[in-house]
Design an enzyme around this catalytic site. Structure first.
Site, PDB file in Angstrom:
ATOM      1  N   CYS A 126      10.697   9.359  39.367  1.00 53.31           N
ATOM      2  CA  CYS A 126      10.734   8.027  39.992  1.00 53.31           C
ATOM      3  C   CYS A 126      11.274   6.981  39.029  1.00 53.31           C
ATOM      4  O   CYS A 126      11.855   5.978  39.459  1.00 53.31           O
ATOM      5  CB  CYS A 126       9.344   7.647  40.490  1.00 53.31           C
TER       6      CYS A 126
ATOM      7  N   HIS B  23       3.500   5.484  38.832  1.00 57.76           N
ATOM      8  CA  HIS B  23       4.632   5.615  39.750  1.00 57.76           C
ATOM      9  C   HIS B  23       5.498   4.366  39.636  1.00 57.76           C
ATOM     10  O   HIS B  23       4.995   3.270  39.351  1.00 57.76           O
ATOM     11  CB  HIS B  23       4.122   5.790  41.187  1.00 57.76           C
TER      12      HIS B  23
END
Length: 766
Positions: free
Chosen positions: A64, A417
């Site tokens: 990510c 994330h």
């Protein structure tokens, strides 16, 4: 009745299907339109510059960090155009033909089969009657990001990337794989889909060992590495292109300016430097000699320290604050030739076109011996002007607009994330979360200031240059747009309410209440925003988005003044321009005032130094005069002693009078011993009476006794006084005198030296 029953049975039997007939095939139901598809329904034909393509990126396991940075770079118009144009731009027809096989559309029946298989497995695993339900088995939330990502992978077109470095005429590198991705998106026939950056990740991991593991990586480190690698790869490609000569047609087509985007694309290998590179000046001023030295250094991004309850402006002010170099951190001054105390400050000499601001959320703590995430609330504006520039900076009043935010979601630097919120060219703000792409409103960007642990925090801010006219035009468009109704479904689309991994990042865009309005009123004084009609951070507090209460019937009488409204738009534009000019004049006056104050302070320091030098010179003159007076008094005393006692200059000095005193005493003793000598021929003059021993031993005053009286015309007989007999007679008397007077304060050596020092001090003070 019987005939009726028979006919009923007959109808029922005829209506029943035959046992051997196959079941009817289930028709695939059309999928509901996603918010992104609804937004793109009214778009015209596909553009050739890729500005109307919105692709998610597949996550290959903790990638990510890569997806969020690549999305921010793609939607930077000058950077995308530069990547596509170097070393030459591939024609759109060739791209479409090459990507016809790379774009793979999903079968809608495959999704139905997958759902049917999932239902069958769920039914098989369901508890039988009488058994307690399984607490670990939870129903799948269709509003969660995980479900939306899985649905996107099953329904949206998938775009594969391959190595096309041979067609570019450059070796395979990180830049060539980045160009492959950008060209694949631009040349695709679908506006939405999912691109698979597998080839890019393979090249990244092959050339950089740090990214070979599946561990959580830092997005800012990846951005810095990517920009530096692109610079190196472009320079290598340019060197290779120079070695192999090209036809004139290829050279002329190496750079094709994009007229649709209006961006000025550099045609040299330094286009990365021209976009992201800025110049910092380190000014160090020695506090001893006041000489200032400067040292320049380039930067591709600015990393600023954070403070609790601050803003980007205050962080930049702290970045350029004066730092004292002292103690162990002293500055080596070439002018002074040694370590000296100095003041150091950092200022920006050249501003970049794209400013990447890295908020240092991760700080090393000595107590824990590891990095720790800082959940400080840092407010960032939609528009920014940098004030910490040098006096000779190029375009110091450059205006920036926020176009991308990289958000870190998690409690620490080793897990979490990354997502990105990006402002597109004409479709507003979009949320890019790996495979999922969803539109969000402008106020959604304000949810990542970061003030509570566990929530999402802005980590990297991307600002690009803009103009005041563009900002005004954008605000006019926002003011003319009708208010958007926000309901529960919109909150689900904009937030992470039900996600298992992103539940801690619940930051849905909600309609602020009046309490929220009171809470955000303090942000109106943010000094980084331009002088505009409405602050960009408070557009939701206007009457357009807030539910206004029902008006009273009385105010309806004030409706007639509304018609002059169409005539008012030109007025604010003129006033804003005048405000901009007045602001420039104020900045100029402020600079002149600071220069005048600096010159005045310099003049004041010179006057102080002159006064100090004059006072020092006067003190030196006074000291010299005191020394001269001391010498004169010493000479006078020597002459007086010589005139009174007949001592030579050899005995004159600081202790001359004490030596003459001992000589006079010895002379007196010798004269008393010569009392039996016959009188001199001149009988008119006789020696004065010699004081007794008691008077010599215990004098009445500490002053020395008066000398013997004798005529000046009758000198003493030196032969007689210097004879051995006189010495023999004088020695016992002198020893006896010293023995008797050793306890006398006036005759002790310590008191004599003290009186000498006191006399000297009196002379100097006079």
């Amino acid at each position: 009745m019987g005939s009726f029953l028979k006919s009923f049975r007959k109808d029922v039997g005829s209506a029943a299907p035959s046992v051997g007939a196959p079941p009817a095939k289930k028709e695939p139901q059309p999928l509901p339109m996603t918010p992104l598809e609804k937004m793109l329904t009214e778009l015209g034909p596909i553009r050739g510059d890729g500005s109307d393509k919105f692709y998610g990126m597949e996550n290959f396991g903790n990638t990510c960090y890569c997806n969020s940075i690549l999305q921010c770079l793609y939607y930077s118009v000058p950077f995308r155009e530069a990547v596509l144009n170097y070393p030459k731009r591939t024609p759109i027809e060739d791209l479409e033909a090459a990507l016809a096989k790379a774009l793979r559309y999903q079968d809608p029946n495959a999704r139905l089969e997958a759902e049917a298989l999932a239902e069958k497995q769920k039914a098989a695993n369901s508890p039988r009657p009488g058994q307690p339900p399984n607490p670990q088995q939870k129903p799948e939330d269709k509003d969660s990001p995980e479900y939306k990502k899985k649905l996107a992978l099953q329904t949206l077109p998938l775009l594969e990337t391959t190595d096309n470095s041979v067609s570019y005429g450059i070796p395979e590198s990180l830049f060539s794989s980045l160009k492959d991705m950008f060209e694949s998106i631009v040349g695709s026939q679908s506006r939405i889909g999912i691109i698979r950056p597998q080839h890019f990740l393979e090249v990244l991991r092959r050339e950089n060992e740090m990214f070979r593991t599946a561990m959580h990586q830092d997005a800012h480190e990846f951005l810095n590495l990517l920009l530096n690698e692109v610079v190196v790869d472009v320079e290598k490609a340019a060197a290779k292109l120079l070695e192999s000569p090209q036809p004139a047609s290829d050279v002329s087509d190496s750079v094709i300016p994009s007229s649709s985007s209006g961006s000025r694309t550099p045609n040299t290998t330094r286009w990365v430097h021209e976009l992201f590179e800025g110049l910092l000046t380190s000014e160090t001023q020695c506090l001893t000699c006041e000489k200032a030295s400067q040292r320049d250094e380039v930067f591709l991004d600015l990393s600023v320290d954070l403070e609790q309850h601050s803003s980007v402006t205050s962080c930049l002010r702290k970045f350029s604050a004066e730092e004292m170099l002292c103690e162990r951190n002293k500055f080596h001054c070439d002018n002074c030739g040694g370590l000296q105390e100095a003041e150091k400050r950092m200022k920006i000499k050249r501003l970049p076109r794209i400013l990447a601001l890295h908020l240092k959320r991760f700080k090393y703590t000595e107590d824990l011996q590891r990095l720790q995430k800082l959940f400080h609330r840092v407010v960032y504006p939609y528009h920014l002007r940098l004030f910490n520039t040098t006096d000779d900076a190029e375009d110091p009043d450059r205006l920036y607009e926020l176009y991308a935010v990289v958000v870190h979601i998690g409690g620490g630097p080793y897990h979490g994330h990354y997502v990105s919120i990006i402002k597109t060219q004409d479709r507003g703000w979009l949320l890019f979360d790996d495979e999922m792409v969803e539109p969000v409103d402008k106020n959604y960007v304000r949810n990542f200031f970061g003030d509570k642990p566990g929530l999402a925090c802005a980590y990297v801010l991307f600002y690009q240059e803009t103009t005041m006219e563009a900002v005004m035009k954008e605000q006019e468009q926002e003011n003319t747009e009708p208010p958007v109704e926000v309901n529960a479904s919109t909150l689900k689309q904009n937030g992470f309410s039900s996600s298992a991994t992103l539940a801690h990042a619940h930051s849905a865009s909600q309609v602020p209440t009046y309490e929220d309005h009171d809470r955000f009123t303090g942000l109106k004084r943010a000094p980084t925003a331009p002088q505009l009609s409405t602050h960009p951070e408070h557009t939701t507090t206007d009457s357009e988005s807030l539910p206004s209460p029902a008006p009273d019937p009385a105010p309806l009488t004030s409706l007639p003044p509304i018609p002059p409204i169409p005539e008012t738009p030109p007025a604010p534009l003129t006033s804003r321009k005048s405000d901009l000019q007045s602001k420039k004049e104020r900045v100029k006056e402020e600079k002149e005032r600071k220069a005048a104050e600096k010159e005045k302070e310099k003049q004041r320091r010179k006057e102080i130094e002159t006064r100090l030098k004059d006072r020092q010179r006067r003190e030196d003159d006074d000291l010299k005069a005191a020394l001269e007076a001391s010498k004169v008094s010493k000479e006078d005393e020597d002459r007086r002693n010589h005139a009174e006692n007949g001592t030579s200059k050899k005995n004159a000095g600081g202790l001359g009078r004490f030596r003459s005193l001992s000589q006079r005493l010895s002379t007196k003793e010798s004269r008393t011993s010569l009392s039996r000598i016959p009188p001199l021929p001149n009988g008119n003059h006789t020696l004065s009476k010699v004081p007794d021993e008691s008077e010599q031993t215990h004098p009445k005053s500490p002053t020395p006794p008066a000398p013997l009286s004798r005529p000046a015309s009758q000198p003493l007989n030196d032969d007689l006084l210097g004879s051995p007999r006189a010495d023999t007679l004088a020695v016992p008397t002198e020893q006896e005198h010293i023995k008797n007077s050793k306890h006398d304060r006036s005759s002790h050596g310590k008191w004599r030296s003290f009186s000498l020092r006191k006399k000297s001090f009196n002379i100097l003070s006079s």
